[in-house]
Design a protein around this motif. Structure first.
Motif, short mmCIF file in Angstrom:
data_model
loop_
_atom_site.label_atom_id
_atom_site.label_comp_id
_atom_site.label_asym_id
_atom_site.label_seq_id
_atom_site.Cartn_x
_atom_site.Cartn_y
_atom_site.Cartn_z
N TRP A 1 0.83 -1.21 0.00
CA TRP A 1 0.00 0.00 0.00
C TRP A 1 0.87 1.26 0.00
O TRP A 1 0.53 2.25 -0.62
CB TRP A 1 -0.93 -0.01 1.21
N ALA A 2 1.99 1.21 0.70
CA ALA A 2 2.80 2.41 0.93
C ALA A 2 3.76 2.73 -0.21
O ALA A 2 4.15 3.87 -0.38
CB ALA A 2 3.58 2.25 2.23
N GLU A 3 4.17 1.73 -0.98
CA GLU A 3 5.17 1.95 -2.02
C GLU A 3 4.53 2.23 -3.37
O GLU A 3 3.39 1.88 -3.61
CB GLU A 3 6.10 0.74 -2.13
N ASP B 1 -2.87 9.58 1.82
CA ASP B 1 -1.93 9.12 2.84
C ASP B 1 -0.79 8.35 2.18
O ASP B 1 -0.64 7.16 2.35
CB ASP B 1 -2.64 8.25 3.88
N SER B 2 -0.01 9.06 1.39
CA SER B 2 1.10 8.46 0.67
C SER B 2 2.16 9.51 0.44
O SER B 2 1.84 10.69 0.26
CB SER B 2 0.61 7.90 -0.68
N LYS C 1 4.21 15.46 -4.56
CA LYS C 1 5.01 14.88 -3.47
C LYS C 1 6.28 14.27 -4.05
O LYS C 1 6.93 14.90 -4.88
CB LYS C 1 4.18 13.86 -2.68
N GLN C 2 6.66 13.03 -3.65
CA GLN C 2 7.90 12.43 -4.13
C GLN C 2 7.78 11.89 -5.56
O GLN C 2 8.74 11.37 -6.11
CB GLN C 2 8.36 11.33 -3.18
N SER C 3 6.61 12.02 -6.16
CA SER C 3 6.43 11.68 -7.58
C SER C 3 6.40 12.95 -8.42
O SER C 3 6.02 12.91 -9.58
CB SER C 3 5.10 10.94 -7.78
#
Length: 137
Positions: A38-40, A64-65, A111-113
């Motif tokens: 779920w988190a990756e 929530d990521s 975000k990180q993407s």
């Protein structure tokens, strides 16, 4: 140890047999939010899913990521789906649509993407430089 047991209890639904040397398309259902799946940011023919009580919980789960490249919303209520899309932080959101990328639309996440943009005017701007010339008034 409890996390490993939870991960093993998730349902795995293979869609088709392994093709060539690639992983088979797979759907993971009822994945707990604490799972690494779920988190990756999983790339490949993989769908990670979970159920939710209401739209607010779905939005919270989606946001929530630490990643936010893209999202898909499938709903019989298009108005509700569009309202959800307004609140989901992702670079590209499909509503009741296959994951089509059109050249006219910029592509990139949050975000990180969110490093850089491709396609569309957003992508072209990476190749342009601005120049400012100031004169005394």
């Amino acid at each position: 140890m409890l996390q490993k047991i939870r991960d093993m209890l998730m349902q795995v639904l293979p869609i088709c047999p392994v093709m060539l040397d690639l992983a088979a398309p797979t759907i993971y259902t009822e994945v707990p939010a604490t799972s690494r799946l779920w988190a990756e940011e999983v790339f490949g023919p993989v769908l990670v899913s979970a159920t939710f009580a209401d739209n607010a919980q779905a939005i919270a789960l989606a946001n929530d990521s630490k990643y936010a490249l893209a999202a898909s919303i499938v709903s019989a209520d298009e108005h509700a789906a569009l309202e959800m899309a307004r609140h989901i932080r992702a670079g590209h959101i499909w509503v009741n649509e296959q994951q089509i990328v059109v050249p006219e639309a910029g592509w990139g996440g949050f975000k990180q993407s969110g490093i850089g943009r491709e396609l569309g005017t957003d992508g072209l701007s990476a190749y342009q430089k601005s120049k400012h010339v100031l004169l005394p008034s």
